[in-house]
Structure formats: structure tokens, C-alpha cells
Design an enzyme around this catalytic site. Structure first.
Site, PDB file in Angstrom:
ATOM      1  N   HIS A 104       0.804  -1.225   0.000  1.00 31.86           N
ATOM      2  CA  HIS A 104       0.000   0.000   0.000  1.00 31.86           C
ATOM      3  C   HIS A 104       0.837   1.274   0.000  1.00 31.86           C
ATOM      4  O   HIS A 104       0.350   2.327   0.387  1.00 31.86           O
ATOM      5  CB  HIS A 104      -0.969  -0.008   1.207  1.00 31.86           C
ATOM      6  N   GLY A 175      -1.687  -9.313  12.525  1.00 32.44           N
ATOM      7  CA  GLY A 175      -2.283  -8.001  12.741  1.00 32.44           C
ATOM      8  C   GLY A 175      -2.989  -7.380  11.566  1.00 32.44           C
ATOM      9  O   GLY A 175      -2.851  -6.177  11.329  1.00 32.44           O
ATOM     10  N   SER A 177      -7.013  -7.281   9.757  1.00 30.65           N
ATOM     11  CA  SER A 177      -8.398  -7.726   9.881  1.00 30.65           C
ATOM     12  C   SER A 177      -8.837  -8.503   8.638  1.00 30.65           C
ATOM     13  O   SER A 177      -9.950  -9.022   8.595  1.00 30.65           O
ATOM     14  CB  SER A 177      -9.312  -6.530  10.119  1.00 30.65           C
TER      15      SER A 177
HETATM   16  P1  OAD Z   1      -7.113  -3.083  10.475  1.00 33.87           P
HETATM   17  O1  OAD Z   1      -7.187  -1.893  11.369  1.00 33.87           O
HETATM   18  O2  OAD Z   1      -8.273  -3.376   9.598  1.00 33.87           O
HETATM   19  O3  OAD Z   1      -6.845  -4.370  11.339  1.00 33.87           O
HETATM   20  C1  OAD Z   1      -5.888  -4.380  12.378  1.00 33.87           C
HETATM   21  C2  OAD Z   1      -5.818  -5.759  12.963  1.00 33.87           C
HETATM   22  O4  OAD Z   1      -4.788  -5.735  13.961  1.00 33.87           O
HETATM   23  C3  OAD Z   1      -7.106  -6.226  13.663  1.00 33.87           C
HETATM   24  O5  OAD Z   1      -7.416  -7.544  13.271  1.00 33.87           O
HETATM   25  C4  OAD Z   1      -6.736  -6.157  15.139  1.00 33.87           C
HETATM   26  O6  OAD Z   1      -7.399  -7.143  15.918  1.00 33.87           O
HETATM   27  C5  OAD Z   1      -5.247  -6.429  15.093  1.00 33.87           C
HETATM   28  N1  OAD Z   1      -4.471  -5.981  16.273  1.00 33.87           N
HETATM   29  C6  OAD Z   1      -4.757  -5.000  17.153  1.00 33.87           C
HETATM   30  N2  OAD Z   1      -3.798  -4.906  18.097  1.00 33.87           N
HETATM   31  C7  OAD Z   1      -2.863  -5.853  17.793  1.00 33.87           C
HETATM   32  C8  OAD Z   1      -1.631  -6.263  18.400  1.00 33.87           C
HETATM   33  N3  OAD Z   1      -1.155  -5.684  19.492  1.00 33.87           N
HETATM   34  N4  OAD Z   1      -0.951  -7.273  17.806  1.00 33.87           N
HETATM   35  C9  OAD Z   1      -1.418  -7.879  16.693  1.00 33.87           C
HETATM   36  N5  OAD Z   1      -2.576  -7.543  16.096  1.00 33.87           N
HETATM   37  C10 OAD Z   1      -3.294  -6.538  16.631  1.00 33.87           C
HETATM   38  O7  OAD Z   1      -5.740  -2.910   9.627  1.00 33.87           O
HETATM   39  P2  OAD Z   1      -5.269  -3.654   8.299  1.00 33.87           P
HETATM   40  O8  OAD Z   1      -5.871  -5.014   8.191  1.00 33.87           O
HETATM   41  O9  OAD Z   1      -3.805  -3.523   8.231  1.00 33.87           O
HETATM   42  O10 OAD Z   1      -4.854   0.843   3.739  1.00 33.87           O
HETATM   43  O11 OAD Z   1      -5.917  -2.725   7.204  1.00 33.87           O
HETATM   44  C11 OAD Z   1      -5.645  -2.945   5.856  1.00 33.87           C
HETATM   45  C12 OAD Z   1      -5.584  -1.662   5.066  1.00 33.87           C
HETATM   46  O12 OAD Z   1      -6.758  -0.894   5.297  1.00 33.87           O
HETATM   47  C13 OAD Z   1      -4.464  -0.743   5.479  1.00 33.87           C
HETATM   48  O13 OAD Z   1      -3.265  -1.034   4.833  1.00 33.87           O
HETATM   49  C14 OAD Z   1      -4.962   0.617   5.132  1.00 33.87           C
HETATM   50  C15 OAD Z   1      -6.386   0.466   5.596  1.00 33.87           C
HETATM   51  O14 OAD Z   1      -7.316   1.267   5.060  1.00 33.87           O
HETATM   52  C16 OAD Z   1      -4.597   2.093   3.274  1.00 33.87           C
HETATM   53  O15 OAD Z   1      -4.416   3.051   3.992  1.00 33.87           O
HETATM   54  C17 OAD Z   1      -4.543   2.201   1.806  1.00 33.87           C
END
Ligand code: OAD
Length: 233
Positions: A104, A175, A177
Site C-alpha cells: 500500500h 495483525g 483484519s
Molecule cells: P485493520 O485496522 O483493519 O486491522 C488491524 C488488525 O490488527 C485487527 O485484526 C486487530 O485485531 C489487530 N491488532 C490490534 N492490536 C494488535 C496487536 N497488538 N498485535 C497484533 N494484532 C493486533 O488494519 P489492516 O488489516 O492492516 O490501507 O488494514 C488494511 C488496510 O486498510 C491498510 O493497509 C490501510 C487500511 O485502510 C490504506 O491506507 C490504503
């Protein structure tokens, strides 16, 4: 060396102090995603978008990699590690990981607003000059924009990421979703019989064959690192 392929998301950087996107209090609750992470938002209000990413950069400089990032670097001693990250931060780099695919984009880079993926116009900002202003131009004369893949834009690095997934001997998800495609679809390119591990303190929808470690990134990686070395080296 066995090929270890890792897909990371915002959760791996949470313990470093960077907000995730979709958790309670996450970034998309504080800022409407359509304002700051879409091409339409950029056309409507480039100053707001520029300001949003300037703030993200300032915050990034103030934080450090956590043990989740560091453990992935340490695993390079035992495995051929590739990190495919959805994160735009540079914490994998700062932990020392060698092969990182940024699906990204990268927060510390800026690019042409006419041709965002033209390498000639991509620049890396230095830590003492990370504020972009309206009027700062790329070498093609267009306004500089953040080198971020926004919603609705193509993900140029996805093919490279698919290739790594197809070659994996072990696959780890940390980490994320698994809400955002095409990144979330990468799991389907991992060959059958390849062990898949997932580290996340919350529940994530994945096939039942995935071995889930329901912990935060640091604690989860400590446990998984030990298991991988014992069982797969
Ligand atoms: P999300 O915010 O959707 O998901 C974050 C994940 O991290 C969730 O499943 C949480 O449960 C988990 N989490 C929280 N605390 C944690 C910890 N201490 N250790 C491990 N996991 C933990 O973020 P992404 O899946 O990365 O794109 O989102 C994907 C994309 O959507 C991003 O790259 C971004 C966003 O919009 C852009 O900005 C283009």
C-alpha cells in the site's frame, strides 16, 4: 533454507503506538476514509490530505519497532524471510528486515500526482524534511502527493506478492483484519499443505486450517519464533 512468507497489517505496529484502522478508536473512526484515503478525497481537498500524511510521518518518527518486527528480523537467521506488508510505516525496515514488499505504498515517500507509480518521480523524504506543502512539485511539474495506494486505486505490487505466496514453505499473518482486497486474498495463493499461522488478539475470519495464536504481535511472535525453530529448521 525454508521460505517464510509473512503478511503484516496495522496490528503489528499497534504496540509501537501507531493506531490501527478498524479497531475501536482506530484511524478511520477519527478521519473519514473517503476524505484522506481516496483519489476523490485528494481532488476535493489536497491540502487536508497533505496535512493528514504530514501528521502520520511526524508520528512515525516518534515511534520504534516492537518485538513483533524484531522477531521477524531475527528469523532471517533460520529462514529465507519475505515480508509482505499492508503498512505504510517503515518499522520493518528499521527492525532490519531485508526483503519487504509494501503493498500500500510508503509514508516516507512522495510521488507525482499525475503518474503516482512512475519511479522517476518518486522521492524519499528525509527525517528533517518530512512536511510536504501545497505547491511542492514532483519533477514532472505536478503537485507532490503521498506515495500511498488509496482505495479504488490499483495495487501494482500485488503480482510480486502473489509470486512470493506461491513459493512459501510457511506462511504467517500478523495483525490484519483481512478486510481489504487484494491483500486479504493472498492467503489463497499459498499452496495446500503449507502451514499457515495467524497472530491477532482478536478474532479474524480465516479458514479453519489456519493455526491461530490469539495474542498481540510481540507475545505471539515470541511464541511462534520458538515453535518455528523447533519444528521447521
Ligand atoms: P485493520 O485496522 O483493519 O486491522 C488491524 C488488525 O490488527 C485487527 O485484526 C486487530 O485485531 C489487530 N491488532 C490490534 N492490536 C494488535 C496487536 N497488538 N498485535 C497484533 N494484532 C493486533 O488494519 P489492516 O488489516 O492492516 O490501507 O488494514 C488494511 C488496510 O486498510 C491498510 O493497509 C490501510 C487500511 O485502510 C490504506 O491506507 C490504503
Amino acid at each position: 533454507m525454508k521460505k517464510l512468507v509473512v503478511l503484516t497489517g496495522a496490528g503489528i505496529s499497534a504496540e509501537s503506538g501507531i493506531s490501527t484502522f478498524r479497531d475501536a478508536g482506530g484511524l478511520w473512526e477519527q478521519y473519514p476514509v473517503e476524505d484522506v484515503a481516496t483519489p476523490e478525497g485528494w481532488y476535493r481537498n489536497p491540502a487536508l490530505v497533505t496535512q493528514f500524511y504530514n501528521e502520520r510521518r511526524k508520528q512515525l518518527l516518534a515511534v520504534n519497532p516492537n518485538y513483533g518486527h524484531i522477531a521477524l528480523k531475527e528469523l532471517e537467521e533460520y529462514f529465507d524471510v519475505t515480508i509482505i506488508t499492508q503498512n505504510v510505516d517503515n518499522l520493518h525496515e528499521r527492525a532490519g528486515s531485508k526483503r519487504i514488499v509494501h503493498l500500500h505504498g510508503e509514508l516516507m515517500k512522495v510521488c507525482s500526482s499525475k503518474e503516482p507509480n512512475n519511479e522517476h518521480y518518486i522521492q524519499t523524504l528525509s527525517s528533517n524534511n518530512l512536511e510536504v506543502k501545497i505547491g511542492d512539485m514532483a519533477k514532472d511539474g505536478s503537485q507532490l502527493r503521498p506515495f500511498i495506494v488509496w482505495f479504488g486505486e490499483a495495487v501494482p505490487k500485488i503480482e510480486e506478492a502473489v509470486n512470493y505466496c506461491e513459493q512459501a514453505d510457511i506462511f504467517i499473518i500478523i495483525g490484519t483484519s483481512m478486510n481489504v482486497y487484494p491483500a486479504a486474498g493472498l492467503i489463497h495463493y499459498v499452496p495446500r499443505n503449507v502451514p499457515i499461522f495467524l497472530i491477532d488478539p482478536n478474532q479474524v475470519l480465516v479458514p479453519s486450517t489456519v493455526k491461530v495464536i490469539q495474542k498481540g504481535a510481540s507475545e505471539g511472535m515470541k511464541e511462534l519464533k520458538k515453535l518455528l525453530i523447533e519444528e521447521y529448521v
